[in-house]
Motif scaffolding. Structure first.
Motif, PDB file in Angstrom:
ATOM      1  N   ALA A  88       0.831  -1.203   0.000  1.00  0.00           N
ATOM      2  CA  ALA A  88       0.000   0.000   0.000  1.00  0.00           C
ATOM      3  C   ALA A  88       0.866   1.254   0.000  1.00  0.00           C
ATOM      4  N   ALA A  89       1.944   1.242   0.786  1.00  0.00           N
ATOM      5  CA  ALA A  89       2.841   2.404   0.829  1.00  0.00           C
ATOM      6  C   ALA A  89       3.499   2.648  -0.526  1.00  0.00           C
ATOM      7  N   LEU A  90       3.927   1.575  -1.186  1.00  0.00           N
ATOM      8  CA  LEU A  90       4.523   1.723  -2.510  1.00  0.00           C
ATOM      9  C   LEU A  90       3.531   2.324  -3.497  1.00  0.00           C
ATOM     10  N   ARG A  91       2.309   1.885  -3.438  1.00  0.00           N
ATOM     11  CA  ARG A  91       1.290   2.399  -4.351  1.00  0.00           C
ATOM     12  C   ARG A  91       0.972   3.857  -4.049  1.00  0.00           C
ATOM     13  N   TYR A  92       0.918   4.200  -2.793  1.00  0.00           N
ATOM     14  CA  TYR A  92       0.685   5.604  -2.425  1.00  0.00           C
ATOM     15  C   TYR A  92       1.717   6.508  -3.079  1.00  0.00           C
ATOM     16  N   ARG A  93       2.956   6.118  -2.892  1.00  0.00           N
ATOM     17  CA  ARG A  93       4.015   6.986  -3.406  1.00  0.00           C
ATOM     18  C   ARG A  93       3.998   7.033  -4.928  1.00  0.00           C
ATOM     19  N   LEU A  94       3.733   5.879  -5.550  1.00  0.00           N
ATOM     20  CA  LEU A  94       3.648   5.843  -6.998  1.00  0.00           C
ATOM     21  C   LEU A  94       2.489   6.710  -7.496  1.00  0.00           C
ATOM     22  N   ALA A  95       1.429   6.815  -6.707  1.00  0.00           N
ATOM     23  CA  ALA A  95       0.270   7.624  -7.074  1.00  0.00           C
ATOM     24  C   ALA A  95       0.531   9.120  -6.901  1.00  0.00           C
ATOM     25  N   GLY A  96       1.688   9.468  -6.305  1.00  0.00           N
ATOM     26  CA  GLY A  96       2.048  10.875  -6.211  1.00  0.00           C
ATOM     27  C   GLY A  96       2.026  11.492  -4.833  1.00  0.00           C
ATOM     28  N   GLN A  97       1.816  10.688  -3.803  1.00  0.00           N
ATOM     29  CA  GLN A  97       1.836  11.244  -2.449  1.00  0.00           C
ATOM     30  C   GLN A  97       3.259  11.696  -2.122  1.00  0.00           C
ATOM     31  N   SER A  98       3.409  12.930  -1.761  1.00  0.00           N
ATOM     32  CA  SER A  98       4.748  13.499  -1.568  1.00  0.00           C
ATOM     33  C   SER A  98       5.299  13.304  -0.169  1.00  0.00           C
ATOM     34  N   SER A  99       4.425  12.944   0.773  1.00  0.00           N
ATOM     35  CA  SER A  99       4.867  12.779   2.158  1.00  0.00           C
ATOM     36  C   SER A  99       4.177  11.579   2.786  1.00  0.00           C
ATOM     37  N   GLY A 100       4.918  10.892   3.662  1.00  0.00           N
ATOM     38  CA  GLY A 100       4.336   9.743   4.360  1.00  0.00           C
ATOM     39  C   GLY A 100       4.019  10.054   5.806  1.00  0.00           C
ATOM     40  N   ALA A 101       3.998  11.330   6.164  1.00  0.00           N
ATOM     41  CA  ALA A 101       3.846  11.709   7.570  1.00  0.00           C
ATOM     42  C   ALA A 101       2.572  11.151   8.193  1.00  0.00           C
ATOM     43  N   ASP A 102       1.495  11.081   7.407  1.00  0.00           N
ATOM     44  CA  ASP A 102       0.216  10.629   7.952  1.00  0.00           C
ATOM     45  C   ASP A 102      -0.159   9.219   7.514  1.00  0.00           C
ATOM     46  N   PHE A 103       0.815   8.496   6.973  1.00  0.00           N
ATOM     47  CA  PHE A 103       0.531   7.133   6.522  1.00  0.00           C
ATOM     48  C   PHE A 103       0.198   6.244   7.707  1.00  0.00           C
ATOM     49  N   LYS A 104      -0.852   5.446   7.558  1.00  0.00           N
ATOM     50  CA  LYS A 104      -1.268   4.497   8.587  1.00  0.00           C
ATOM     51  C   LYS A 104      -1.122   3.083   8.041  1.00  0.00           C
ATOM     52  N   GLY A 105      -0.620   2.188   8.854  1.00  0.00           N
ATOM     53  CA  GLY A 105      -0.452   0.810   8.421  1.00  0.00           C
ATOM     54  C   GLY A 105      -0.216  -0.102   9.605  1.00  0.00           C
ATOM     55  N   PHE A 106       0.040  -1.346   9.299  1.00  0.00           N
ATOM     56  CA  PHE A 106       0.238  -2.358  10.338  1.00  0.00           C
ATOM     57  C   PHE A 106       1.718  -2.679  10.490  1.00  0.00           C
ATOM     58  N   GLY A 107       2.142  -2.869  11.737  1.00  0.00           N
ATOM     59  CA  GLY A 107       3.490  -3.354  11.995  1.00  0.00           C
ATOM     60  C   GLY A 107       4.400  -2.332  12.655  1.00  0.00           C
ATOM     61  N   SER A 108       5.519  -2.838  13.122  1.00  0.00           N
ATOM     62  CA  SER A 108       6.458  -2.010  13.876  1.00  0.00           C
ATOM     63  C   SER A 108       7.333  -1.131  12.994  1.00  0.00           C
ATOM     64  N   ARG A 109       7.205  -1.277  11.665  1.00  0.00           N
ATOM     65  CA  ARG A 109       8.062  -0.497  10.762  1.00  0.00           C
ATOM     66  C   ARG A 109       7.323   0.662  10.103  1.00  0.00           C
ATOM     67  N   VAL A 110       6.103   0.938  10.548  1.00  0.00           N
ATOM     68  CA  VAL A 110       5.353   2.049   9.962  1.00  0.00           C
ATOM     69  C   VAL A 110       6.119   3.359  10.122  1.00  0.00           C
ATOM     70  N   TRP A 111       6.746   3.538  11.253  1.00  0.00           N
ATOM     71  CA  TRP A 111       7.493   4.790  11.480  1.00  0.00           C
ATOM     72  C   TRP A 111       8.660   4.916  10.499  1.00  0.00           C
ATOM     73  N   LEU A 112       9.257   3.774  10.104  1.00  0.00           N
ATOM     74  CA  LEU A 112      10.334   3.816   9.120  1.00  0.00           C
ATOM     75  C   LEU A 112       9.794   4.194   7.738  1.00  0.00           C
ATOM     76  N   ILE A 113       8.640   3.667   7.394  1.00  0.00           N
ATOM     77  CA  ILE A 113       8.013   4.046   6.130  1.00  0.00           C
ATOM     78  C   ILE A 113       7.745   5.545   6.110  1.00  0.00           C
ATOM     79  N   GLN A 114       7.225   6.060   7.207  1.00  0.00           N
ATOM     80  CA  GLN A 114       6.938   7.490   7.287  1.00  0.00           C
ATOM     81  C   GLN A 114       8.218   8.319   7.172  1.00  0.00           C
ATOM     82  N   ARG A 115       9.233   7.912   7.903  1.00  0.00           N
ATOM     83  CA  ARG A 115      10.479   8.678   7.919  1.00  0.00           C
ATOM     84  C   ARG A 115      11.221   8.600   6.594  1.00  0.00           C
ATOM     85  N   ASN A 116      11.224   7.422   5.968  1.00  0.00           N
ATOM     86  CA  ASN A 116      12.011   7.184   4.761  1.00  0.00           C
ATOM     87  C   ASN A 116      11.157   7.208   3.495  1.00  0.00           C
TER      88      ASN A 116
END
Length: 241
Positions: free
Chosen positions: A108-136
């Motif tokens: 889902a994160a990959l698709r978001y970014r491919l769709a043009g989302q410029s920031s992951g600050a408000d991305f919601k997801g499952f797992g302990s690595r969500v903060w890494l997705i947001q940061r990176n």
């Protein structure tokens, strides 16, 4: 890691049940199921009520054709997954399902970014690595390519708009994880759950021809984007722990 300690009665039923489960052909060679799902379910009546409830919960969480409840917000959906997962006793089963749900989050994160989302600050997801997705968010694979090498091929498939390739990648990856659990956790509840989940993947694979599978994946991916929509929320679903 050892499996959750079930009652001696449950464990004795596993020794009878597991040898009775028919072999499943590999996904890439699958042509038909070895028996009807009804017959399989009849064999699974050997499980006690608690094990049956736990198995059904695992199946719901890993249902390939589950698009999601439209009334759920992204935060509600993730909370639902967390609550369902917390109700599963066996740590090996929990680990399997958590891996599956985290793979959904990563795609889902990959698709978001491919769709043009410029920031992951408000991305919601499952797992302990969500903060890494947001940061990176700006990194091609969120800095997670070493933990999840399959992300390289997943990103390539998304960028090429090859839904069938990505769907097959996800199916094969989860299938292999389940099969390895069966091979290493003999006569355990985790092995039974892994087998039943492989059966569900086989049913899914047989039910959808190539065109339908691509159409379905596109709908699933769009639903995933809706579930993980960018909605500011003070509650973090990720942890740096």
């Amino acid at each position: 890691m050892t499996s959750y300690s079930h009652s001696s009665y449950s464990r004795s039923s596993y020794y009878t049940l597991i040898p009775s489960l028919p072999a499943l052909a590999p996904l890439n060679k699958l042509q038909e199921l070895p028996c009807s799902t009804l017959k399989l379910e009849q064999r699974l009546t050997m499980l006690n009520d608690r094990d049956r409830e736990q198995l059904d919960r695992a199946l719901r969480l890993c249902q390939r054709e589950r698009i999601g409840d439209e009334e759920y917000s992204d935060t509600d959906e993730v909370s639902h997954w967390q609550e369902e997962l917390a109700a599963i006793d066996d740590p090996l089963v929990t680990e399997l399902i958590a891996d599956y749900l985290e793979s959904r989050t990563l795609v889902a994160a990959l698709r978001y970014r491919l769709a043009g989302q410029s920031s992951g600050a408000d991305f919601k997801g499952f797992g302990s690595r969500v903060w890494l997705i947001q940061r990176n968010w700006q990194q091609p694979l969120f800095g997670l390519e070493h933990q999840f090498p399959w992300l390289v091929r997943a990103r390539e498939a998304l960028e090429a708009n090859e839904g069938r390739v990505l769907e097959n990648l996800l199916l094969e990856r989860f299938w292999t994880r389940l099969w390895r659990t069966e091979q290493t956790q003999h006569f355990s509840f985790a092995a039974i759950v892994a087998y039943r989940l492989r059966w569900a993947l086989s049913e899914y694979r047989l039910r959808w021809d190539q065109t339908a599978a691509v159409d379905y994946f596109d709908r699933w991916a769009e639903a995933a984007l809706d579930q993980f929509s960018f909605e500011p929320d003070p509650i973090s679903t990720g942890s740096e722990a």
